[in-house]
Design a protein around this motif. Structure first.
Motif, PDB file in Angstrom:
ATOM      1  N   MET A 135       0.870  -1.182   0.000  1.00 20.63           N
ATOM      2  CA  MET A 135       0.000   0.000   0.000  1.00 20.63           C
ATOM      3  C   MET A 135       0.903   1.227   0.000  1.00 20.63           C
ATOM      4  N   GLY A 136       0.551   2.191  -0.799  1.00 19.73           N
ATOM      5  CA  GLY A 136       1.380   3.388  -0.869  1.00 19.73           C
ATOM      6  C   GLY A 136       0.762   4.431  -1.768  1.00 19.73           C
ATOM      7  N   TRP A 137       1.611   5.386  -2.168  1.00 17.98           N
ATOM      8  CA  TRP A 137       1.159   6.506  -2.989  1.00 17.98           C
ATOM      9  C   TRP A 137       1.804   6.409  -4.365  1.00 17.98           C
ATOM     10  N   VAL A 138       1.026   6.666  -5.377  1.00 17.28           N
ATOM     11  CA  VAL A 138       1.501   6.577  -6.755  1.00 17.28           C
ATOM     12  C   VAL A 138       2.443   7.746  -7.046  1.00 17.28           C
ATOM     13  N   ARG A 139       3.652   7.405  -7.482  1.00 10.05           N
ATOM     14  CA  ARG A 139       4.578   8.452  -7.940  1.00 10.05           C
ATOM     15  C   ARG A 139       4.334   8.723  -9.431  1.00 10.05           C
ATOM     16  N   THR A 140       4.299   7.645 -10.226  1.00  7.22           N
ATOM     17  CA  THR A 140       4.003   7.795 -11.665  1.00  7.22           C
ATOM     18  C   THR A 140       3.203   6.576 -12.139  1.00  7.22           C
ATOM     19  N   PHE A 141       2.515   6.753 -13.246  1.00  3.16           N
ATOM     20  CA  PHE A 141       1.759   5.656 -13.880  1.00  3.16           C
ATOM     21  C   PHE A 141       1.977   5.781 -15.379  1.00  3.16           C
ATOM     22  N   ARG A 142       2.709   4.788 -15.948  1.00  2.00           N
ATOM     23  CA  ARG A 142       3.092   4.872 -17.353  1.00  2.00           C
ATOM     24  C   ARG A 142       2.364   3.816 -18.196  1.00  2.00           C
ATOM     25  N   ASN A 143       1.981   4.230 -19.378  1.00  2.00           N
ATOM     26  CA  ASN A 143       1.447   3.325 -20.398  1.00  2.00           C
ATOM     27  C   ASN A 143       0.264   2.475 -19.903  1.00  2.00           C
TER      28      ASN A 143
ATOM     29  N   ASP B 116       5.838   3.867  -0.377  1.00  2.00           N
ATOM     30  CA  ASP B 116       5.064   3.852   0.879  1.00  2.00           C
ATOM     31  C   ASP B 116       5.765   4.599   2.007  1.00  2.00           C
ATOM     32  N   GLY B 117       6.858   5.315   1.685  1.00  2.00           N
ATOM     33  CA  GLY B 117       7.552   6.098   2.700  1.00  2.00           C
ATOM     34  C   GLY B 117       8.578   5.318   3.493  1.00  2.00           C
ATOM     35  N   SER B 118       8.607   3.979   3.356  1.00  2.00           N
ATOM     36  CA  SER B 118       9.565   3.182   4.140  1.00  2.00           C
ATOM     37  C   SER B 118      10.993   3.370   3.640  1.00  2.00           C
ATOM     38  N   CYS B 119      11.139   3.790   2.382  1.00  2.00           N
ATOM     39  CA  CYS B 119      12.452   4.097   1.820  1.00  2.00           C
ATOM     40  C   CYS B 119      12.240   5.068   0.661  1.00  2.00           C
TER      41      CYS B 119
END
Length: 482
Positions: free
Chosen positions: A23-31, A39-42
């Motif tokens: 579970m996390g936040w989308v940085r990019t979505f390609r094609n 998810d902020g853990s790294c």
């Protein structure tokens, strides 16, 4: 709730073909196929590969930068460059939408100035993920350092009626009605009708209360928020900041210097050992930033070299008087390149002088001692006058490359007669500090301590150049947002 795995663990995993949920936040979505998820853990993202033919168009449209999602699928070896594993997702669930037209953190480079305006979202960038992970590590290391040495952690009051530094730049705390302020017969504000029945402020230091505890426990430290109402808009000043202040009974100035040097080396080493990825990222970031500067303004060391430099060298120790002699005869002073020229003993050293001593003259961290009494606080132990009759105090400042003063401290004045005389000379009312003077009346003993501004430490270790970028929600003149 579905058990989720952290991305930092999955990136190191070799348990291929096992089902995982992230579970996390989308940085990019390609094609319509490749999701970079964080998810902020790294700082690193994991690639989630989806089969867009098997997902409804309505769902695909909601996979936007900033959206929170849950993805379940098999962990597989990655065929792409830049990552060793990826997730072949079988299900994707939108946990929280993010309107791509309004979300301010688009996948491009943003200026630090812009990110300060959206401080509530800047944690989601790699830079601030790294900075605040390092801040966390340094805070943990400080507690661990003192705990290992048997110090007692004291919570000193945030609301105080005393001004430890004597600077007078304090925030007032009151519940009085500003539209109907009670007054005394001579027209002054009647604080006897206030909540505490006296004038109170937010603290600038826990030192005085820390000394009280040190005279019972032997060695204590404080680590808490402090406040200064200084109308300063520089890259080095905050109105709200955190201070670490140890106080040690039966310790002289030499003991104090050694404790401070040991602490600095301990916490820097802890960060280097436990924040490798973050510091390598910040090292690269600083090097790229340096390339944009003229040659003469570039750092002599990389960030990692600067940190290693502090661990590898014993801190140079010399007196203020010796430092003045060096600065007076220095090339930038002789050629009038210093903004503040050094022409006589008694001058208060500026950051440019401190940095010259560290970066040019000694090329190592420096501890300056025995400052003129006139430029230091009332509680510092008075030395015997020097050969020329000049009065100094057993003070110390630790100077670091790129930043100047990092730590300020002293042996405290334990002799009641000397302390009360100094307070009289500076017009500090003794009745307001009766409790402080009691420690000199009942079992007084030599003792020492120092203060380290935590944000200055974080600034140094991360290589950031503005102190507003190393505290989550900075407070400064005309700004108390978030």
């Amino acid at each position: 709730m579905i058990k989720r795995q952290q991305i930092k663990d999955l990136l190191k995993s070799t348990a291929f073909d096992t089902e995982v949920t992230v579970m996390g936040w989308v940085r990019t979505f390609r094609n319509n196929q490749f999701i970079a998820l964080n998810d902020g853990s790294c700082m690193s993202n994991i690639q989630v590969v989806i089969d867009f033919n098997n997902l409804p168009d309505e769902l695909l449209k909601r996979i936007t930068t900033g959206a929170a999602i849950s993805a379940t699928g098999k962990l597989i070896e990655s065929l792409g460059k830049g990552q060793t594993v990826e997730i072949k997702a079988t299900t994707v669930e939108i946990l929280g939408d993010s309107d791509p037209e309004k979300f301010p953190l688009q996948p491009k480079k943003h200026s630090l100035e812009f990110l300060r305006e959206i401080a509530h979202l800047r944690f989601r960038t790699n830079t601030f993920n790294a900075v605040f992970k390092v801040r966390h590590a340094l805070a943990f290391a400080i507690h661990q350092f003192y705990n290992e040495r048997g110090f007692v952690y004291m919570h000193t009051p945030v609301i105080t009626a005393s001004d430890a530094e004597g600077a007078g730049e304090m925030f007032k705390v009151t519940t009085l009605d500003f539209d109907n302020t009670p007054r005394t017969d001579d027209g002054k504000v009647d604080f006897s009708q206030d909540f505490f029945a006296r004038a109170t402020n937010l603290t600038v230091s826990g030192q005085l209360e820390g000394e009280l505890a040190a005279m019972a426990f032997g060695q204590i430290y404080t680590f808490g928020p402090t406040f200064r109402a200084e109308n300063s808009n520089t890259t080095r000043h905050l109105a709200e900041f955190w201070m670490i202040e140890p106080e040690v009974a039966f310790a002289d100035l030499e003991d104090n210097m050694q404790l401070a040097e040991d602490m600095m080396k301990y916490v820097i080493k802890y960060a280097l050992d436990n924040c490798k990825d973050e510091l390598e990222f910040l090292n690269t970031r600083l090097a790229e930033e340096d390339k944009q500067k003229p040659q003469n303004e570039r750092s002599e060391f990389s960030l990692l070299e600067k940190l290693d430099f502090c661990l590898a060298n014993e801190f140079e120790r010399l007196t203020y008087t010796e430092a003045i002699r060096i600065l007076k005869s220095s090339k930038p002073n002789q050629k009038k390149q210093f903004k503040y020229l050094i022409d006589e003993w008694g001058a208060d050293l500026q950051s440019e002088h401190e940095r010259y001593l560290v970066e040019k003259h000694f090329k190592k961290p420096v501890i300056l001692t025995d400052y003129p009494a006139d430029i230091k606080s009332f509680y510092m132990r008075q030395n015997e006058p020097d050969a020329e009759g000049r009065q100094t105090v057993a003070a110390m400042d630790i100077l670091f490359p790129g930043i100047g003063e990092m730590i300020g401290g002293s042996q405290r004045e334990e002799r009641l007669d000397r302390l009360t005389k100094r307070m009289e000379d500076l017009n500090i009312p003794q009745e307001e500090l009766w409790w402080y003077l009691d420690t000199r009346r009942f079992g007084s003993a030599p003792h020492s301590g120092f203060g380290l501004g935590f944000e200055r430490l974080v600034l140094f270790v991360t290589g950031m150049t503005n102190i507003r970028d190393v505290i989550a929600f900075p407070r400064f003149p005309k700004n108390a947002e978030f």
